[in-house]
Design a protein around this motif. Sequence first.
Motif, mmCIF file in Angstrom:
data_model
loop_
_atom_site.group_PDB
_atom_site.id
_atom_site.type_symbol
_atom_site.label_atom_id
_atom_site.label_comp_id
_atom_site.label_asym_id
_atom_site.label_seq_id
_atom_site.Cartn_x
_atom_site.Cartn_y
_atom_site.Cartn_z
ATOM 1 N N ASP A 1 -3.572 6.915 7.774
ATOM 2 C CA ASP A 1 -2.180 7.032 7.342
ATOM 3 C C ASP A 1 -1.700 8.453 7.553
ATOM 4 O OD1 ASP A 1 0.166 7.306 5.297
ATOM 5 O OD2 ASP A 1 -0.216 5.162 5.454
ATOM 6 N N THR B 1 0.627 10.155 6.057
ATOM 7 C CA THR B 1 1.000 10.956 4.892
ATOM 8 C C THR B 1 -0.119 11.905 4.473
ATOM 9 O OG1 THR B 1 0.305 9.115 3.473
ATOM 10 C CG2 THR B 1 2.651 9.308 3.959
ATOM 11 N N ILE C 1 -6.258 3.576 13.638
ATOM 12 C CA ILE C 1 -4.960 2.942 13.403
ATOM 13 C C ILE C 1 -4.690 1.867 14.455
ATOM 14 C CG2 ILE C 1 -2.467 3.357 13.339
ATOM 15 C CD1 ILE C 1 -3.028 6.024 12.036
ATOM 16 N N ASN D 1 3.099 5.973 13.054
ATOM 17 C CA ASN D 1 2.044 6.977 12.918
ATOM 18 C C ASN D 1 1.874 7.854 14.153
ATOM 19 O OD1 ASN D 1 0.415 7.026 10.351
ATOM 20 N ND2 ASN D 1 0.407 4.820 10.732
ATOM 21 N N ASN E 1 4.009 8.372 -2.671
ATOM 22 C CA ASN E 1 3.771 6.960 -2.960
ATOM 23 C C ASN E 1 4.627 6.452 -4.121
ATOM 24 O OD1 ASN E 1 1.894 6.508 -0.934
ATOM 25 N ND2 ASN E 1 0.202 7.266 -2.160
ATOM 26 N N ASP F 1 0.874 -1.162 0.000
ATOM 27 C CA ASP F 1 0.000 0.000 0.000
ATOM 28 C C ASP F 1 0.916 1.218 0.000
ATOM 29 O OD1 ASP F 1 -2.240 1.614 0.153
ATOM 30 O OD2 ASP F 1 -2.352 1.505 2.332
ATOM 31 N N THR G 1 3.198 -0.057 12.050
ATOM 32 C CA THR G 1 2.204 0.904 11.573
ATOM 33 C C THR G 1 1.788 1.858 12.688
ATOM 34 O OG1 THR G 1 1.363 -0.710 9.983
ATOM 35 C CG2 THR G 1 -0.047 1.165 10.477
ATOM 36 N N GLY H 1 2.044 5.273 1.444
ATOM 37 C CA GLY H 1 2.164 5.994 2.694
ATOM 38 C C GLY H 1 2.946 5.282 3.775
ATOM 39 N N ILE H 2 2.613 5.613 5.024
ATOM 40 C CA ILE H 2 3.282 5.026 6.187
ATOM 41 C C ILE H 2 3.075 3.518 6.228
ATOM 42 C CG2 ILE H 2 3.371 5.006 8.707
ATOM 43 C CD1 ILE H 2 4.488 7.533 7.438
ATOM 44 N N VAL H 3 1.887 3.065 5.810
ATOM 45 C CA VAL H 3 1.619 1.621 5.780
ATOM 46 C C VAL H 3 2.568 0.928 4.808
ATOM 47 C CG1 VAL H 3 -0.098 -0.149 5.255
ATOM 48 C CG2 VAL H 3 -0.791 1.936 6.424
#
Length: 308
Positions: free
Chosen positions: A154, A156, A108, A85, A179, A59, A81, A61-63
């Motif tokens: 997320d 981002t 989250i 975050n 991304n 996926d 995760t 972003g941060i994920v």
Amino acid sequence: MIYVQVDFNYIEQEALKQVRLSRHKRLKWLIYKFIMVTLGAVLMGVGLELFLVNNQILDGGIVGISIIISQLSPLPLGLLTFVLNIPFFIIGYRKIGKLFAIYTSYGIAVMSTVTLLLHDMDPVTDDLLLATVFGGVTLGLGVGLVIRNGGALDGTEIVSLLVNDKTPFSTGQIIMAINIAIFSIAGLVFNWDRAMYSLITYFLAYKVIDIVIQGVDESKSAFIISHYYEEIGYEIMEQLGKGVTYLEATGSYSGDVHKVIFVIISRFEEVKLKSILDDIDPDAFLAVGGSMSEVRGGKLKKKKTPHL
């Protein structure tokens, strides 16, 4: 002088009743929001663990960063995760609001818990195309539900909102740039096939998020110019059940004054609107605007006695 006896006890009781009703409605509203955020977070966790992660599809972003780190280390995805975050919870609280930060941190936390619980399970499918499609759709549904109910999954998204004020780029462009960088790293770490599948997942999730937030029955604005504006307005109210507004416009070349019909329609009602114009005035001018992010208020229900 007329004296009126006022029952202050009754007034106080009624006021307290209204306060209790208001609190009851707010409580129901908050419970509904938390249920939707929970459902969205669970869907995202399922999409990640049962479709994407074990097939090495990312996926954004941060994920996405968490997935890369979890594949290169023994650290579980759920823990990564949540921890990565944490700074964005704080930023969201300070810059966007307390309720947003609560929904985001809760969402989250739920998503991280779901990924931890599902981490050792086998993926639903080993077919990369099926995993990409169903993973992207599941992610889109989950993220869309959370965003629609006031949170995010997320960090981002929060970063892009903050950077957007200081750069000429839109929020979507900033997220896309982040991304693309993450998918490029994925191509180097895993292989370029996985990076391209990840890009397809991101695109599908983005489109599903858009549908969930705006709804399938999105609204459009329509402007109509015709000498038969009264007949057209009447039929729009009768057949579509929409309230219409008559605007006055002056042609820049001819100087003639025209009546312009303004109406909000759905994408499914556009064909019916064109049919009405074809029946009454095939030469009528019609301009249909793009999708509208939000429409509120107004009388859109069908009236028994239309006012022209």
